[in-house]
Scaffold this motif. Structure first.
Motif, PDB file in Angstrom:
ATOM      1  N   GLY A   1      -8.643  52.407 -19.171  1.00  0.00           N
ATOM      2  CA  GLY A   1      -9.225  53.951 -18.593  1.00  0.00           C
ATOM      3  C   GLY A   1     -10.791  53.582 -18.790  1.00  0.00           C
ATOM      4  O   GLY A   1     -11.276  52.792 -19.037  1.00  0.00           O
ATOM      5  N   ARG A   2     -11.544  54.587 -17.878  1.00  0.00           N
ATOM      6  CA  ARG A   2     -13.276  54.502 -17.830  1.00  0.00           C
ATOM      7  C   ARG A   2     -13.493  53.344 -17.544  1.00  0.00           C
ATOM      8  O   ARG A   2     -14.501  52.813 -18.374  1.00  0.00           O
ATOM      9  CB  ARG A   2     -13.670  55.378 -19.110  1.00  0.00           C
ATOM     10  CG  ARG A   2     -13.503  54.719 -20.397  1.00  0.00           C
ATOM     11  CD  ARG A   2     -14.426  55.510 -21.286  1.00  0.00           C
ATOM     12  NE  ARG A   2     -14.252  54.863 -22.800  1.00  0.00           N
ATOM     13  CZ  ARG A   2     -15.115  55.126 -23.848  1.00  0.00           C
ATOM     14  NH1 ARG A   2     -16.070  55.950 -23.603  1.00  0.00           N
ATOM     15  NH2 ARG A   2     -14.566  54.667 -24.818  1.00  0.00           N
ATOM     16  N   GLN A   3     -12.873  52.521 -16.533  1.00  0.00           N
ATOM     17  CA  GLN A   3     -13.543  51.143 -16.048  1.00  0.00           C
ATOM     18  C   GLN A   3     -14.879  51.220 -15.566  1.00  0.00           C
ATOM     19  O   GLN A   3     -15.400  51.847 -14.863  1.00  0.00           O
ATOM     20  CB  GLN A   3     -12.501  50.597 -15.201  1.00  0.00           C
ATOM     21  CG  GLN A   3     -10.999  50.704 -15.365  1.00  0.00           C
ATOM     22  CD  GLN A   3     -10.730  50.122 -16.814  1.00  0.00           C
ATOM     23  OE1 GLN A   3     -10.837  49.308 -17.189  1.00  0.00           O
ATOM     24  NE2 GLN A   3      -9.537  50.697 -16.978  1.00  0.00           N
TER      25      GLN A   3
ATOM     26  N   THR B   1      -1.077  60.400 -25.521  1.00  0.00           N
ATOM     27  CA  THR B   1      -1.074  61.746 -24.937  1.00  0.00           C
ATOM     28  C   THR B   1       0.082  61.991 -23.875  1.00  0.00           C
ATOM     29  O   THR B   1       0.722  62.875 -23.797  1.00  0.00           O
ATOM     30  CB  THR B   1      -2.344  61.965 -24.214  1.00  0.00           C
ATOM     31  OG1 THR B   1      -3.396  61.916 -25.474  1.00  0.00           O
ATOM     32  CG2 THR B   1      -2.646  63.376 -23.759  1.00  0.00           C
ATOM     33  N   ASN B   2       0.011  60.932 -22.974  1.00  0.00           N
ATOM     34  CA  ASN B   2       1.132  60.715 -21.852  1.00  0.00           C
ATOM     35  C   ASN B   2       2.308  60.723 -22.527  1.00  0.00           C
ATOM     36  O   ASN B   2       3.411  61.634 -21.978  1.00  0.00           O
ATOM     37  CB  ASN B   2       0.830  59.880 -20.951  1.00  0.00           C
ATOM     38  CG  ASN B   2      -0.531  59.685 -20.233  1.00  0.00           C
ATOM     39  OD1 ASN B   2      -0.752  60.654 -19.524  1.00  0.00           O
ATOM     40  ND2 ASN B   2      -1.409  58.846 -20.590  1.00  0.00           N
ATOM     41  N   GLU B   3       2.636  59.999 -23.302  1.00  0.00           N
ATOM     42  CA  GLU B   3       4.105  59.828 -23.947  1.00  0.00           C
ATOM     43  C   GLU B   3       4.783  61.070 -24.464  1.00  0.00           C
ATOM     44  O   GLU B   3       5.856  61.348 -24.325  1.00  0.00           O
ATOM     45  CB  GLU B   3       3.954  59.028 -24.968  1.00  0.00           C
ATOM     46  CG  GLU B   3       4.038  57.292 -24.394  1.00  0.00           C
ATOM     47  CD  GLU B   3       3.851  56.191 -25.401  1.00  0.00           C
ATOM     48  OE1 GLU B   3       3.838  55.263 -25.233  1.00  0.00           O
ATOM     49  OE2 GLU B   3       3.162  56.610 -26.557  1.00  0.00           O
ATOM     50  N   GLY B   4       3.769  62.025 -25.175  1.00  0.00           N
ATOM     51  CA  GLY B   4       3.883  63.211 -25.812  1.00  0.00           C
ATOM     52  C   GLY B   4       4.286  64.390 -24.707  1.00  0.00           C
ATOM     53  O   GLY B   4       5.236  65.055 -25.042  1.00  0.00           O
ATOM     54  N   GLN B   5       3.492  64.199 -23.595  1.00  0.00           N
ATOM     55  CA  GLN B   5       3.423  65.345 -22.661  1.00  0.00           C
ATOM     56  C   GLN B   5       4.734  65.119 -21.877  1.00  0.00           C
ATOM     57  O   GLN B   5       5.705  65.862 -21.472  1.00  0.00           O
ATOM     58  CB  GLN B   5       2.298  65.438 -21.973  1.00  0.00           C
ATOM     59  CG  GLN B   5       1.080  65.779 -22.442  1.00  0.00           C
ATOM     60  CD  GLN B   5      -0.043  65.779 -21.494  1.00  0.00           C
ATOM     61  OE1 GLN B   5      -1.182  66.334 -21.701  1.00  0.00           O
ATOM     62  NE2 GLN B   5      -0.103  65.218 -20.541  1.00  0.00           N
ATOM     63  N   ARG B   6       5.421  63.756 -21.609  1.00  0.00           N
ATOM     64  CA  ARG B   6       6.375  63.394 -20.661  1.00  0.00           C
ATOM     65  C   ARG B   6       7.601  63.901 -21.629  1.00  0.00           C
ATOM     66  O   ARG B   6       8.463  64.168 -21.057  1.00  0.00           O
ATOM     67  CB  ARG B   6       6.392  61.924 -20.448  1.00  0.00           C
ATOM     68  CG  ARG B   6       7.697  61.271 -20.002  1.00  0.00           C
ATOM     69  CD  ARG B   6       7.939  62.013 -18.329  1.00  0.00           C
ATOM     70  NE  ARG B   6       9.038  61.113 -18.077  1.00  0.00           N
ATOM     71  CZ  ARG B   6       8.820  59.743 -17.166  1.00  0.00           C
ATOM     72  NH1 ARG B   6       7.653  59.560 -16.837  1.00  0.00           N
ATOM     73  NH2 ARG B   6       9.680  59.278 -16.796  1.00  0.00           N
ATOM     74  N   TYR B   7       7.619  63.532 -22.866  1.00  0.00           N
ATOM     75  CA  TYR B   7       8.647  63.867 -23.785  1.00  0.00           C
ATOM     76  C   TYR B   7       9.015  65.267 -23.904  1.00  0.00           C
ATOM     77  O   TYR B   7      10.131  65.796 -23.539  1.00  0.00           O
ATOM     78  CB  TYR B   7       8.567  63.317 -25.140  1.00  0.00           C
ATOM     79  CG  TYR B   7       9.695  63.739 -26.355  1.00  0.00           C
ATOM     80  CD1 TYR B   7      10.760  63.414 -26.593  1.00  0.00           C
ATOM     81  CD2 TYR B   7       9.135  65.184 -27.047  1.00  0.00           C
ATOM     82  CE1 TYR B   7      11.584  63.612 -27.189  1.00  0.00           C
ATOM     83  CE2 TYR B   7      10.177  65.397 -27.935  1.00  0.00           C
ATOM     84  CZ  TYR B   7      11.461  64.729 -27.963  1.00  0.00           C
ATOM     85  OH  TYR B   7      12.491  65.160 -28.805  1.00  0.00           O
TER      86      TYR B   7
ATOM     87  N   SER C   1      -6.697  60.600 -20.555  1.00  0.00           N
ATOM     88  CA  SER C   1      -6.224  61.144 -21.604  1.00  0.00           C
ATOM     89  C   SER C   1      -7.139  61.824 -22.478  1.00  0.00           C
ATOM     90  O   SER C   1      -7.004  62.812 -23.311  1.00  0.00           O
ATOM     91  CB  SER C   1      -5.662  59.961 -22.599  1.00  0.00           C
ATOM     92  OG  SER C   1      -6.572  58.842 -22.890  1.00  0.00           O
ATOM     93  N   LYS C   2      -8.492  61.477 -22.409  1.00  0.00           N
ATOM     94  CA  LYS C   2      -9.502  62.320 -23.275  1.00  0.00           C
ATOM     95  C   LYS C   2      -9.833  63.633 -22.947  1.00  0.00           C
ATOM     96  O   LYS C   2     -10.449  64.458 -23.515  1.00  0.00           O
ATOM     97  CB  LYS C   2     -10.829  61.306 -23.221  1.00  0.00           C
ATOM     98  CG  LYS C   2     -10.770  59.933 -23.899  1.00  0.00           C
ATOM     99  CD  LYS C   2     -10.513  59.968 -25.452  1.00  0.00           C
ATOM    100  CE  LYS C   2     -10.669  58.627 -26.217  1.00  0.00           C
ATOM    101  NZ  LYS C   2     -10.376  58.800 -27.562  1.00  0.00           N
ATOM    102  N   VAL C   3      -9.423  63.753 -21.448  1.00  0.00           N
ATOM    103  CA  VAL C   3      -9.582  64.851 -20.989  1.00  0.00           C
ATOM    104  C   VAL C   3      -8.240  65.992 -21.113  1.00  0.00           C
ATOM    105  O   VAL C   3      -8.553  67.307 -21.413  1.00  0.00           O
ATOM    106  CB  VAL C   3     -10.104  64.872 -19.496  1.00  0.00           C
ATOM    107  CG1 VAL C   3      -9.835  66.312 -18.593  1.00  0.00           C
ATOM    108  CG2 VAL C   3     -11.090  64.131 -18.997  1.00  0.00           C
ATOM    109  N   LEU C   4      -7.195  65.342 -20.976  1.00  0.00           N
ATOM    110  CA  LEU C   4      -5.947  66.141 -21.217  1.00  0.00           C
ATOM    111  C   LEU C   4      -5.755  66.514 -22.658  1.00  0.00           C
ATOM    112  O   LEU C   4      -5.170  67.669 -22.826  1.00  0.00           O
ATOM    113  CB  LEU C   4      -4.672  65.250 -20.588  1.00  0.00           C
ATOM    114  CG  LEU C   4      -4.627  64.829 -19.319  1.00  0.00           C
ATOM    115  CD1 LEU C   4      -3.501  63.735 -19.377  1.00  0.00           C
ATOM    116  CD2 LEU C   4      -4.389  66.015 -18.546  1.00  0.00           C
ATOM    117  N   ILE C   5      -6.250  66.054 -23.598  1.00  0.00           N
ATOM    118  CA  ILE C   5      -6.321  66.744 -24.901  1.00  0.00           C
ATOM    119  C   ILE C   5      -7.060  67.831 -25.209  1.00  0.00           C
ATOM    120  O   ILE C   5      -6.865  68.487 -26.179  1.00  0.00           O
ATOM    121  CB  ILE C   5      -6.666  65.502 -25.953  1.00  0.00           C
ATOM    122  CG1 ILE C   5      -8.004  65.183 -25.996  1.00  0.00           C
ATOM    123  CG2 ILE C   5      -5.760  64.614 -25.942  1.00  0.00           C
ATOM    124  CD1 ILE C   5      -8.414  64.300 -27.238  1.00  0.00           C
TER     125      ILE C   5
END
Length: 450
Positions: free
Chosen positions: A15-17, A363-369, A37-41
């Motif tokens: 991210g943030r390339q 973050t993504n893995e937790g939200q998807r679960y 992911s830094k925004v979604l948390i």
């Protein structure tokens, strides 16, 4: 000619390339991305209302202060494709540089929309379209040119930019897979990569995305994912209840396959969610895809809920909603459906198709679960991982090094752990860490030619 490469963002994370190449007095910036992911948390963060300094402090966008250490003028800002981890910070950072934004037609349109949504800064950089295969003079010396090489990725109209200098070419290799039978667009232009590797002084440096470097074999073509999707949808063709599908909103090839197979099943496809409407609507308007006339696209919350009510009234068995939320994003359509916050009611046995893979990040893995658990509690049957990646695996990386024969290699688009498999591969090809294989971090400058 002095050649420096500033590794600004995306060298400690996915991210943030952001990377800058200085060739003499001329500088080209590649990508200005967001680390989502830094925004979604954070709850209810609206990046369009935030100042760049706050977003830098959050780790959400690149810290570009190292640019002040590069002696020269920025001549172009070049996003490689339209994913947010490559264009999401343009509206926050581009105004600092007196330079045009140069990108392929689909990407430039997405950048334009990103800028129009900005509420903190007035970004008025010129927007310049450039097609794959074209060349652009950079600066006034006549010695530096920018070229776009067509590549295939999980979004249409992706390119790898190349900066041609008297010292050799710098190839920025983010992001791609080696797809010779894409569903939309042209195959990856390996012939041109091989030519660049043999022209003039060859390739001085190759900056490469290491996302799947630890996975053996090659990344399958999008046509493989299309076949997998057709098989899954054919297997549930006779189901007389609700079927819902989700994929990356920006994955126009996958969305078009979902639309086609929905029609084959006798269901009306409906695209739901703001980003789904944005990416597909833009692709259709620019002529990259031609959806059937009865395909609805609805992004606004009220329009989406009206559509859900219509589906419930006319029968779920007659529709295929294609929705946002494949990563379990809290405000996305599928997540709201799982929480019971929409008029669409999931019943025991209804099918949910995830035509996407979880982005390997906590973050993504937790939200998807959480999303899958909520859907399962309502009785949904989940079909997972109907997908192929948009990134090279081990053999693709091997082929790229063979094609380009770069003098220097710079791994990117990962953290230190993620770099390790690529470093091992490059070492087997004869590169030596600290000599011509440069593992770096955000905020560093690599001096290639003094």
């Amino acid at each position: 000619m002095e050649i420096d490469i500033a590794t600004i963002g995306g060298y400690e994370e996915v991210g943030r390339q952001m990377t800058a190449v200085r060739a003499g007095d001329d500088i080209v910036i590649f990508d200005m991305g967001l680390n989502l992911s830094k925004v979604l948390i954070h709850d209810n963060v609206e990046t369009e209302r935030m100042h760049s300094l706050d977003l830098i402090d959050m780790g959400a966008i690149p810290d570009d202060r190292v640019m002040s250490d590069l002696e020269g003028d920025v001549q172009a800002i070049v996003p490689t494709h339209g994913h947010l981890d490559h264009i999401g910070a343009i509206s926050k950072l581009a105004h600092r540089y007196d330079a045009p934004i140069v990108a392929s037609p689909y990407t430039i349109e997405l950048v334009k929309q990103q800028i129009e949504g900005e509420q903190k800064f007035g970004v008025d950089n010129d927007l310049q379209k450039m097609e794959a295969g074209e060349m652009l003079e950079i600066g006034d010396s006549g010695n530096v040119q920018l070229e776009f090489v067509n590549v295939t990725h999980s979004i249409i109209d992706a390119i790898n930019p190349v900066v041609h200098t008297p010292e050799g070419a710098i190839v920025y290799g983010l992001d791609k897979r080696m797809d010779h039978t894409p569903v939309i667009g042209d195959p990856i232009d390996m012939d041109r990569f091989r030519e660049i590797g043999r022209e003039g002084n060859g390739v001085l440096a190759y900056i490469e995305d290491c996302t799947n470097a630890g996975r053996k074999g090659r990344t399958p073509s999008e046509s493989t994912a299309r076949g997998h999707l057709k098989d899954v949808m054919g297997s549930i063709e006779d189901y007389d209840g609700g079927i819902v599908a989700t994929t990356f909103s920006s994955h126009i090839a996958r969305v078009s396959s979902l639309v086609e197979f929905a029609k084959d099943m006798g269901r009306q496809p409906v695209l739901l969610g703001r980003s789904m409407e944005k990416y597909s609507g833009t692709a259709e308007r620019l002529g990259f895809v031609d959806f059937p006339d009865d395909v609805g696209m609805y992004g606004h919350r009220k329009s989406v809920d009206r559509t859900f009510k219509r589906i419930m009234n006319e029968g779920k068995e007659n529709f295929l909603p294609i929705v946002t939320g494949h990563q379990g994003e809290p405000r996305a359509m599928l997540t709201r459906m799982g929480r019971g916050e929409t008029p669409y009611q999931l019943d025991e046995g209804d099918k949910v198709l995830f035509s996407a893979r979880v982005i390997p990040e906590p973050t993504n893995e937790g939200q998807r679960y959480q999303s899958e658990k909520l859907l399962g509690m309502q009785g949904a049957r989940i079909y997972d991982d109907i997908h192929v990646s948009g990134h090279l695996r081990e053999e693709g990386h091997y082929q790229m090094l063979d094609a380009l024969e770069p003098q220097n290699v710079i791994p990117a688009h990962q953290d230190m752990k993620g770099f390790a498999p690529y470093v091992d591969l490059a070492a087997k090809k004869g590169y030596t860490l600290g000599r011509d294989l440069h593992v770096t971090r955000n905020g560093n400058i690599i001096n290639l030619v003094e």
